[in-house]
Design an enzyme around this catalytic site. Structure first.
Site, PDB file in Angstrom:
ATOM      1  N   GLY A   1       0.855  -1.191   0.000  1.00  0.00           N
ATOM      2  CA  GLY A   1       0.000   0.000   0.000  1.00  0.00           C
ATOM      3  C   GLY A   1       0.886   1.234   0.000  1.00  0.00           C
ATOM      4  O   GLY A   1       1.844   1.313   0.776  1.00  0.00           O
TER       5      GLY A   1
ATOM      6  N   GLU B   1      -4.584   6.812  -3.275  1.00  0.00           N
ATOM      7  CA  GLU B   1      -5.195   5.481  -3.258  1.00  0.00           C
ATOM      8  C   GLU B   1      -6.374   5.401  -2.294  1.00  0.00           C
ATOM      9  O   GLU B   1      -7.142   4.444  -2.353  1.00  0.00           O
ATOM     10  CB  GLU B   1      -4.149   4.415  -2.895  1.00  0.00           C
ATOM     11  CG  GLU B   1      -3.237   4.050  -4.047  1.00  0.00           C
ATOM     12  CD  GLU B   1      -2.325   2.858  -3.738  1.00  0.00           C
ATOM     13  OE1 GLU B   1      -1.820   2.256  -4.688  1.00  0.00           O
ATOM     14  OE2 GLU B   1      -2.124   2.527  -2.544  1.00  0.00           O
TER      15      GLU B   1
ATOM     16  N   GLY C   1      17.041   9.865 -13.087  1.00  0.00           N
ATOM     17  CA  GLY C   1      17.111  10.710 -11.904  1.00  0.00           C
ATOM     18  C   GLY C   1      15.813  11.413 -11.572  1.00  0.00           C
ATOM     19  O   GLY C   1      14.719  10.889 -11.804  1.00  0.00           O
TER      20      GLY C   1
ATOM     21  N   ASP D   1       7.810   5.025  -3.304  1.00  0.00           N
ATOM     22  CA  ASP D   1       7.345   5.366  -1.953  1.00  0.00           C
ATOM     23  C   ASP D   1       8.518   5.703  -1.043  1.00  0.00           C
ATOM     24  O   ASP D   1       8.446   6.639  -0.238  1.00  0.00           O
ATOM     25  CB  ASP D   1       6.533   4.206  -1.379  1.00  0.00           C
ATOM     26  CG  ASP D   1       5.279   3.926  -2.189  1.00  0.00           C
ATOM     27  OD1 ASP D   1       4.676   4.896  -2.688  1.00  0.00           O
ATOM     28  OD2 ASP D   1       4.915   2.749  -2.341  1.00  0.00           O
TER      29      ASP D   1
ATOM     30  N   ASN E   1      17.060   9.971  -4.304  1.00  0.00           N
ATOM     31  CA  ASN E   1      17.462   9.036  -5.362  1.00  0.00           C
ATOM     32  C   ASN E   1      18.251   7.862  -4.784  1.00  0.00           C
ATOM     33  O   ASN E   1      18.082   6.714  -5.204  1.00  0.00           O
ATOM     34  CB  ASN E   1      18.321   9.751  -6.413  1.00  0.00           C
ATOM     35  CG  ASN E   1      17.521  10.694  -7.289  1.00  0.00           C
ATOM     36  OD1 ASN E   1      16.289  10.678  -7.279  1.00  0.00           O
ATOM     37  ND2 ASN E   1      18.213  11.529  -8.041  1.00  0.00           N
TER      38      ASN E   1
END
Length: 288
Positions: free
Chosen positions: A43, A138, A203, A231, A255
């Site tokens: 989730g 969501e 990137g 996430d 990143n």
């Protein structure tokens, strides 16, 4: 730069991920055999909360699970990650489930059955002005709009899955985070005051009303699963910015965190503390 960051409250989805790992993704109407099935906590909301907690943020989750065994599994997983679950409602509906197919390169297809997520309510939930609130889509736009209205402090939206966003919500966001596809699908983001866009192996970049103000390259990694990488990026970027890093350095840190996540088969991977990634990227950031 501060050594502490404000508390993070994630308002979002909590799902059980059912993952079939196959050689390739099926085409329409096609059946592919030889896949390996696994189950794990997931989730977008829960993934971001788990990542924020593992990175060192004081994190709570506002969400909903079912009164079933899977719901308890999701609560236990969040607690193990260090997330406060006191504001996670246990409802009669089944726990949300995501059906995921992942290919050998880590690319995926996802179908979400929201279950209890569809009945998330913010009744009785309080937000402190000093905390950061991070939402995704969501759990539905009405819940996100309500959170934006209730919270008077720093508000972040991960605008996924992509949908039309009302002007009220965009004006309220201190930061919007999207991937390249979502950025293209939501033209209104061109008017947003601050938008972070991820480009996978290319990137990420930061935009102020469609003007690029910072960017950072990705890192080379072996891809195991891309499901939780975005996430983890969201959680890391929020914490890095709230800790006082400039845009380019914060993107570089996020990143690095996303790179670690994509190399892990879990949707809620173990991560180092944020300071580890800050130090790892400091030399590169200073050189830009």
């Amino acid at each position: 730069m501060s050594t502490r960051f404000p508390a993070v409250t994630v308002v979002g989805s909590i799902n059980l991920d059912l993952i079939a790992t196959a050689e390739r993704l099926p085409t329409a109407g096609e059946t592919i055999g030889g896949a390996v099935l696994s189950e794990q906590p997931g989730g977008k909301g829960a993934n971001q909360a788990a990542a924020a907690a593992r990175l060192g943020g004081s994190t709570r989750m506002v969400g909903a699970v079912g009164s079933d065994a899977n719901g308890q599994r999701m609560l236990d997983a969040l607690a193990v990650a260090g997330v406060d679950t006191a504001d996670v409602a246990v409802l009669p509906e089944p726990t949300g489930t995501a059906l995921i197919v992942v290919d050998r390169d880590g690319e995926n297809q996802i179908v979400v059955c929201p279950g209890a997520n569809s009945n998330l309510s913010l009744d009785g939930v309080e937000f402190d002005r000093d905390e950061t609130v991070l939402c995704q889509l969501e759990v539905g736009l009405p819940v996100v709009l309500e959170a934006a209205r209730l919270h008077t402090g720093y508000f972040v939206l991960n605008a996924a899955p992509a949908m039309d966003l009302p002007a009220e919500l965009l004006e309220r966001c201190d930061l919007v985070i999207v991937n390249e596809s979502e950025y293209a699908l939501i033209p209104a983001l061109a008017e947003a005051k601050l938008v972070a866009v991820t480009y996978g192996k290319d990137g990420s970049a930061m935009f102020d009303q469609a003007r690029k103000v910072a960017e950072a390259p990705s890192i080379a990694v072996s891809v195991a699963n891309t499901v939780g990488a975005g996430d983890a990026f969201c959680a890391a970027l929020v914490l890095a910015l709230r800790q006082g890093l400039d845009y380019a350095h914060a993107l570089a840190v996020a990143n690095e965190v996303g790179g670690d996540a994509v190399g892990d088969s879990s949707s809620q991977p173990d991560l180092a503390q944020l300071g580890h990634y800050v130090e790892r990227t400091a030399v590169t950031a200073a050189a830009r």
